[in-house]
Design a protein around this motif. Structure first.
Motif, mmCIF file in Angstrom:
data_model
loop_
_atom_site.group_PDB
_atom_site.id
_atom_site.type_symbol
_atom_site.label_atom_id
_atom_site.label_comp_id
_atom_site.label_asym_id
_atom_site.label_seq_id
_atom_site.Cartn_x
_atom_site.Cartn_y
_atom_site.Cartn_z
ATOM 1 N N THR A 113 0.805 -1.225 0.000
ATOM 2 C CA THR A 113 0.000 0.000 0.000
ATOM 3 C C THR A 113 0.835 1.271 0.000
ATOM 4 O O THR A 113 0.305 2.365 0.135
ATOM 5 N N GLN A 440 -3.945 8.648 -3.341
ATOM 6 C CA GLN A 440 -4.633 7.873 -2.313
ATOM 7 C C GLN A 440 -4.467 8.562 -0.970
ATOM 8 O O GLN A 440 -3.360 8.968 -0.606
ATOM 9 N N ASN A 441 -5.562 8.662 -0.250
ATOM 10 C CA ASN A 441 -5.563 9.323 1.052
ATOM 11 C C ASN A 441 -6.084 8.376 2.114
ATOM 12 O O ASN A 441 -7.096 7.697 1.912
ATOM 13 N N THR A 442 -5.387 8.313 3.230
ATOM 14 C CA THR A 442 -5.852 7.560 4.388
ATOM 15 C C THR A 442 -6.070 8.538 5.532
ATOM 16 O O THR A 442 -5.141 9.254 5.930
ATOM 17 N N SER A 450 -11.117 4.605 10.374
ATOM 18 C CA SER A 450 -10.208 5.134 9.361
ATOM 19 C C SER A 450 -10.802 4.864 7.992
ATOM 20 O O SER A 450 -11.473 3.843 7.783
ATOM 21 N N GLU A 452 -9.859 5.034 3.680
ATOM 22 C CA GLU A 452 -8.837 5.162 2.641
ATOM 23 C C GLU A 452 -9.541 5.311 1.297
ATOM 24 O O GLU A 452 -10.326 4.445 0.896
#
Length: 721
Positions: A113, A440-442, A450, A452
């Motif tokens: 990831t 991509q943002n988490t 959380s 993603e």
């Protein structure tokens, strides 16, 4: 006087109920690193506390007396101490060291990831096999990773040649072209090499294998509709390593592998070499080889540079040669005649380079560059037919990674090039280029939630016959919900696509014969939507680590590419797969128990008709029991059930059971192991013929069960450093 007695009684009562404190710092017994989230508890008093980020725990409100304190952390063996209160005062807290549970995944760092986060903190569902399990699988089949993948739930290894042993793997019932096999995040084994890749990767130099099942297209682009497998290579450590493996099996196989690694101040290196040999093997006096005559050489050197605290990188070369010849056993033994003359010859040469560089901007952010250039030459021949092709491909990526306390970002661009030249069928060659950008943002909203989210835009040339001019947009979203300390859930989904090529299980099975040209601009890209969700329970119960995972999955592929009368066309309809995976793991001291079940329902909805997908067993069950004394002894028994499956000719392949045994004795510098696979000798050739037509030009049926039968191997592993 009575007042003095009353006061004395009250004073004595308060002494007996004195409020003591107990301070400890909990650490890993091997790394000496602190363990945030570890717990200390006095069960009889219902008193407990959790370690802070520095590993410190403070138990308060403890009366005088003798009490047992239990120290626990997920992935570690429980430890207990008997303490008499009050204790002598000290300024420094006492240290408690917990021993990691062998084979546990609590502290596994995931690379697939890109953010290098801990496995349990990632919203995307990722499975990982750590080095301990790879060592076990590597002693069972040291020459390739076919078994390693085939024993994982949700993955089915499909043999694509009845006599040459070539094979592909399917995730959740979908054809192999919908999956990606990566090494260190780079596509080294795609396209024309796919049917041989599982057989040409030896596991000795691997430290971890990571699986993503379901859409993974945001970071890895087209082809990751069903998921991907990422093989993570070992890197040099502070202590040098030199391991030599020698293995012989009863199917005339010999494996010799060597791995060397050393790290100095600014330079490091790994060198992995392998030689694999097999004689032609046809058990039970069968006509055709279950194991082909094979000679394979491979070498993979890497140079690591540790320039300074902010810059590091490595460069590697992967090269190999293989000659694989299967067919009529009389032909391979030099006794060909007018009747016995059939053979399949695969001669391959692989050469690729890999490059990776990391620049650390600050403690939270970095820039990564990676590139691979590959060349694969494969020459396939049968009597009166040959198919020779050269595939040249490249992959380049630049990405930026930011790891904050609440927010992680991955953003980058990449480029794929793929060129295939075919002799003598030039019309089957192609050139395909893909240029992509992704982000991509988490976001960690709080301690229990959380999310993603990711978005990718690809441009393909030549463009498929869609109304998008080669542009394809791929969104994806996943969420992690920590319901309790023991119960978590992941849900998510995304879109995917696959550009049309001539490579799939069916064309591999027929040796690419009689194919008509595939013109990319006249065929639509295969597009998909995938959804999955799981519930995971992880706890320590009476000293046993218990992990139960229940996965639900669904994928739909629109306009799938099918082969009709040797022509590639888009089917009028869609392909749908859905099902469940259940995994149970229990570890009690030296004993480990693993149970797995997969139910897969894959159907074709073509031309208003519904048919089951061929070569897709609906039910698979696996069980594995191991007893291991760390660095001393390992014993294991495993069993597998593969359910019946529909074949291309409309018949049904029967279900079957297989069992295996492993014994391994380890010393400081020397291991010896003996292993038995399929010891009940389940073999498709025992249940009927695997071909129709004359022996001189056979037409092979689908291979759905083992052909080699019971195989035993004996080997040694020498660790000189």
């Amino acid at each position: 006087m009575k007042y003095y007695l009353l006061l004395l009684a009250v004073f004595g009562y308060h002494i007996s109920r004195a409020q003591n404190q107990y301070k400890v710092v909990i650490k890993d017994d091997k790394t000496r690193q602190v363990l945030p989230g570890a717990t200390a508890a006095i069960v009889t008093l219902n008193i407990a506390a959790v370690a802070d980020t520095a590993g410190n725990v403070v138990l308060s409100g403890i009366p005088n007396g003798k009490f047992e304190i239990k120290f626990t952390s997920v992935g570690y063996l429980q430890q207990s101490k008997i303490v008499m209160f009050p204790v002598s005062e000290t300024d420094q807290p006492l240290e408690v060291f917990l021993e990691p549970h062998s084979g546990e995944l609590a502290e596994v760092t995931i690379q697939t990831t890109r953010t290098n986060q801990n496995l349990r903190d990632i919203p995307t569902r990722v499975e990982a096999l750590p080095q301990e399990e790879l060592d076990e699988k590597g002693t069972m089949r040291p020459g390739d990773i076919k078994m390693l993948l085939g024993e994982s739930t949700g993955i089915n290894v499909q043999q694509t040649s009845a006599v040459s042993g070539t094979a592909n793997f399917r995730i959740q019932g979908l054809d192999s072209r919908y999956t990606q096999l990566l090494q260190d995040g780079m596509p080294l084994y795609q396209g024309f090499s796919g049917g041989l890749s599982l057989m040409q990767v030896s596991p000795l130099n691997l430290k971890q294998v990571e699986f993503i099942k379901g859409s993974a297209s945001t970071l890895y682009g087209g082809g990751a509709i069903a998921g991907l497998v990422n093989l993570i290579s070992k890197t040099p450590q502070e202590d040098p390593e030199f391991t030599f493996l020698l293995n012989q099996n009863t199917a005339k196989g010999l494996d010799v592998s060597n791995y060397y690694a050393q790290k100095w101040q600014h330079v490091g290196t790994t060198i992995f070499t392998t030689y694999n040999h097999s004689g032609a093997y046809a058990p039970g006096n069968t006509t055709f080889t279950a194991v082909p005559k094979t000679n394979r050489f491979g070498i993979n050197p890497k140079l690591f540079l540790y320039i300074d605290d902010k810059n590091k990188g490595w460069f590697g070369v992967n090269t190999g040669y293989e000659s694989r010849r299967g067919g009529d056993i009389q032909v391979l033994n030099g006794n060909a005649d007018a009747t016995h003359q059939y053979f399949e010859q695969n001669t391959t040469y692989r050469f690729s380079t890999q490059f990776s560089f990391t620049h650390i901007i600050d403690p939270a952010s970095q820039v990564n560059i990676k590139n691979t250039v590959g060349y694969f030459d494969r020459r396939y021949a049968e009597p009166a037919y040959s198919f020779n092709a050269r595939q040249t491909s490249s992959y380049t990526e630049v990405n930026y990674v930011y790891n904050g306390k609440k927010v992680n970002w991955v953003a980058g661009v990449d480029a794929w090039t793929d060129y295939l030249a075919v002799q003598p069928y030039q019309q089957l060659g192609y050139t395909l280029n893909t240029f992509g950008g992704f982000a991509q943002n988490t976001y960690k909203a709080n301690n229990w939630f959380s999310v993603e989210s990711g978005l990718r835009l690809d441009y393909n040339t030549p463009s498929p016959a869609d109304n998008t001019n080669g542009l394809l947009l791929l969104p994806r979203i996943n969420a992690l919900i920590k319901i309790t300390n023991q119960l978590t859930s992941r849900v998510g989904g995304g879109l995917g696509y696959k550009m049309p090529t001539i490579f799939n299980d069916q064309t591999e099975q027929q040796g690419y014969q009689y194919l008509q040209p595939l013109i990319i601009g006249q065929i639509k890209a295969e597009k998909s939507i995938g959804l999955n969700g799981d519930i995971n329970y992880h706890a320590i119960l009476d000293g046993a680590v218990v992990n139960v995972n229940q996965l639900f999955f669904y994928t739909r592929v629109n306009n799938p590419l099918v082969l009709v009368n040797n022509n590639f066309i888009n089917a009028n309809g869609y392909l749908k797969t859905q099902g469940v995976e259940t995994n149970v793991k229990v570890i009690m001291d030296e004993l480990g128990i693993y149970l797995g079940y997969t139910h897969t329902d894959t159907r074709q909805y073509f031309n208003s008709m519904v048919n089951a997908q061929t070569l897709t067993p609906k039910n698979k069950i696996s069980a594995d029991v191991t007893y291991e004394i760390e660095n001393s002894f390992r014993a294991g028994v495993e069993g597998f059930y593969t359910g019946s499956q529909l074949l291309y000719d409309g018949t049904t392949g029967r279900g079957y059971y297989t069992f295996g045994l492993l014994l391994q004795k380890m010393w400081k510098h020397f291991d010896v192991f003996i292993n038995g696979e399929n010891i009940t000798n389940q073999r498709q050739t025992r249940w009927g013929s695997i071909y129709i037509g004359p022996v001189s030009s056979p037409l092979f049926k689908d291979i759905y069960a083992p052909l080699d039968g019971a195989v035993f191997n004996l080997g040694v592993k020498i660790k000189l450093m």
